[in-house]
Design a protein around this motif. Structure first.
Motif, PDB file in Angstrom:
ATOM      1  N   MET A 102       6.849 -14.676  33.831  1.00  0.00           N
ATOM      2  CA  MET A 102       6.388 -16.050  33.654  1.00  0.00           C
ATOM      3  C   MET A 102       6.913 -16.954  34.764  1.00  0.00           C
ATOM      4  O   MET A 102       6.176 -17.793  35.300  1.00  0.00           O
ATOM      5  CB  MET A 102       6.846 -16.580  32.291  1.00  0.00           C
ATOM      6  CG  MET A 102       6.433 -18.009  31.991  1.00  0.00           C
ATOM      7  SD  MET A 102       6.922 -18.544  30.328  1.00  0.00           S
ATOM      8  CE  MET A 102       8.721 -18.502  30.488  1.00  0.00           C
ATOM      9  N   LEU A 103       8.172 -16.766  35.132  1.00  0.00           N
ATOM     10  CA  LEU A 103       8.773 -17.589  36.176  1.00  0.00           C
ATOM     11  C   LEU A 103       8.136 -17.321  37.541  1.00  0.00           C
ATOM     12  O   LEU A 103       7.822 -18.260  38.284  1.00  0.00           O
ATOM     13  CB  LEU A 103      10.278 -17.337  36.247  1.00  0.00           C
ATOM     14  CG  LEU A 103      11.089 -17.793  35.018  1.00  0.00           C
ATOM     15  CD1 LEU A 103      12.550 -17.376  35.173  1.00  0.00           C
ATOM     16  CD2 LEU A 103      10.976 -19.295  34.827  1.00  0.00           C
ATOM     17  N   THR A 104       7.933 -16.053  37.878  1.00  0.00           N
ATOM     18  CA  THR A 104       7.343 -15.732  39.188  1.00  0.00           C
ATOM     19  C   THR A 104       5.895 -16.204  39.262  1.00  0.00           C
ATOM     20  O   THR A 104       5.455 -16.738  40.278  1.00  0.00           O
ATOM     21  CB  THR A 104       7.409 -14.224  39.480  1.00  0.00           C
ATOM     22  OG1 THR A 104       6.809 -13.490  38.403  1.00  0.00           O
ATOM     23  CG2 THR A 104       8.838 -13.757  39.661  1.00  0.00           C
ATOM     24  N   ALA A 105       5.125 -16.011  38.183  1.00  0.00           N
ATOM     25  CA  ALA A 105       3.729 -16.450  38.184  1.00  0.00           C
ATOM     26  C   ALA A 105       3.643 -17.975  38.253  1.00  0.00           C
ATOM     27  O   ALA A 105       2.816 -18.530  38.982  1.00  0.00           O
ATOM     28  CB  ALA A 105       3.018 -15.943  36.929  1.00  0.00           C
ATOM     29  N   GLY A 106       4.505 -18.642  37.494  1.00  0.00           N
ATOM     30  CA  GLY A 106       4.504 -20.103  37.516  1.00  0.00           C
ATOM     31  C   GLY A 106       4.886 -20.655  38.871  1.00  0.00           C
ATOM     32  O   GLY A 106       4.297 -21.644  39.339  1.00  0.00           O
ATOM     33  N   TRP A 107       5.850 -20.027  39.516  1.00  0.00           N
ATOM     34  CA  TRP A 107       6.264 -20.475  40.846  1.00  0.00           C
ATOM     35  C   TRP A 107       5.120 -20.328  41.844  1.00  0.00           C
ATOM     36  O   TRP A 107       4.840 -21.239  42.638  1.00  0.00           O
ATOM     37  CB  TRP A 107       7.473 -19.667  41.311  1.00  0.00           C
ATOM     38  CG  TRP A 107       7.949 -20.040  42.680  1.00  0.00           C
ATOM     39  CD1 TRP A 107       8.790 -21.048  43.024  1.00  0.00           C
ATOM     40  CD2 TRP A 107       7.595 -19.399  43.912  1.00  0.00           C
ATOM     41  NE1 TRP A 107       8.991 -21.085  44.380  1.00  0.00           N
ATOM     42  CE2 TRP A 107       8.270 -20.085  44.959  1.00  0.00           C
ATOM     43  CE3 TRP A 107       6.791 -18.303  44.249  1.00  0.00           C
ATOM     44  CZ2 TRP A 107       8.153 -19.717  46.290  1.00  0.00           C
ATOM     45  CZ3 TRP A 107       6.664 -17.942  45.571  1.00  0.00           C
ATOM     46  CH2 TRP A 107       7.346 -18.647  46.580  1.00  0.00           C
TER      47      TRP A 107
ATOM     48  N   ALA B 297       1.267 -17.232  33.861  1.00  0.00           N
ATOM     49  CA  ALA B 297       2.386 -18.061  33.419  1.00  0.00           C
ATOM     50  C   ALA B 297       2.179 -18.492  31.963  1.00  0.00           C
ATOM     51  O   ALA B 297       3.085 -18.350  31.123  1.00  0.00           O
ATOM     52  CB  ALA B 297       2.548 -19.273  34.321  1.00  0.00           C
TER      53      ALA B 297
ATOM     54  N   CYS C 153       2.124 -15.267  29.620  1.00  0.00           N
ATOM     55  CA  CYS C 153       3.465 -14.764  29.292  1.00  0.00           C
ATOM     56  C   CYS C 153       4.123 -15.642  28.231  1.00  0.00           C
ATOM     57  O   CYS C 153       4.811 -15.141  27.332  1.00  0.00           O
ATOM     58  CB  CYS C 153       4.337 -14.731  30.547  1.00  0.00           C
ATOM     59  SG  CYS C 153       3.920 -13.423  31.721  1.00  0.00           S
TER      60      CYS C 153
END
Length: 246
Positions: A60-65, A176, A179
């Motif tokens: 979630m963090l990598t996709a959101g970034w 993001a 997830c």
């Protein structure tokens, strides 16, 4: 580091987990997807507690970034359509996980789902980009993502011929949010709690290191790495299936 020592009991295994997360983050940034497919099968072999919830938090963090960097190009109506299917898949996956009572069953189902992800990735199937197909593949993505934290391959099938400039951030926003809904489903199924969140936090340093490294690699990391990643994931899936059956 205490949580890693108590879980894995070996500095070598802790280092291996960090290396896996580091390279998975590079893959995600370099290819636009693939964090779960790179990390989840290998982490499951080391310790099934590392999946799916902790890996979903990191995904979630990598996709959101990634989505935030190109947020102006996100096609939000496609995200909304995809998320509606994702929620349906999350519900099915959460029910399946809630019914699992032993570790071997989990490893067997996990291995089968990873194997399906690999087959979808190499199958070369083509789906027209329609609203109905988008809901269908996003439902499958939600099911697979909730059980294994690997939900990208179904979405890749329908987005493979979309313009990369809009597909990449749109998928990032979808994953993001997807997830997040998977984590909600896992919470309701009793499969996500403070321990899982602590594990995700413990794995943040290699995640951020991989993101930073990927920015310097630029175009030098490309799809030539994809066959090796799929081979590793496929091998891990077979091992998990064997473990689940024996």
């Amino acid at each position: 580091m205490d949580i890693g020592v108590s879980m894995l009991g070996s500095p070598g295994l802790i280092a291996l987990v960090f290396v896996i997360i580091y390279f998975a983050a590079i893959v995600q940034v370099g290819l636009g997807m693939g964090f779960g497919l790179t990390a989840a099968p290998l982490l499951a072999l080391i310790n099934p507690e590392l999946v799916p919830a902790p890996t979903l938090v990191l995904g979630m963090l990598t996709a959101g970034w990634g989505a935030s960097r190109e947020r102006k190009a996100i096609i939000w109506n496609e995200v909304a359509t995809g998320v509606s299917g994702r929620i349906a898949g999350v519900a099915i996956g959460a029910v399946i996980l809630a019914s699992m009572t032993d570790r071997k069953t989990f490893m067997l189902v996990f291995g089968l789902m990873i194997g399906l992800a690999v087959i979808l990735s190499v199958g070369g199937w083509k789906f027209p980009f329609t609203r109905v197909n988008l809901v269908g593949v996003s439902t499958l993505s939600g099911l697979m993502g909730t059980i294994t934290s690997v939900g990208a391959p179904p979405m890749a099938l329908i987005y493979q011929h979309r313009p990369p400039a809009t597909a990449r951030p749109t998928l990032g926003a979808f994953f993001a949010l997807g997830c997040l809904f998977s984590l909600i489903g896992l919470t309701l199924a009793g499969r996500f709690g403070w321990h899982d969140l602590a594990l995700a936090g413990w794995m943040l340093p290699p995640l951020f290191a991989g993101i930073v490294t990927a920015r310097f690699l630029g175009g030098r990391f490309d799809r030539r790495y994809r066959p090796a990643l799929l081979a590793i994931s496929g091998t891990a899936a077979l091992i998990l299936i064997v473990r689940g059956l024996t």
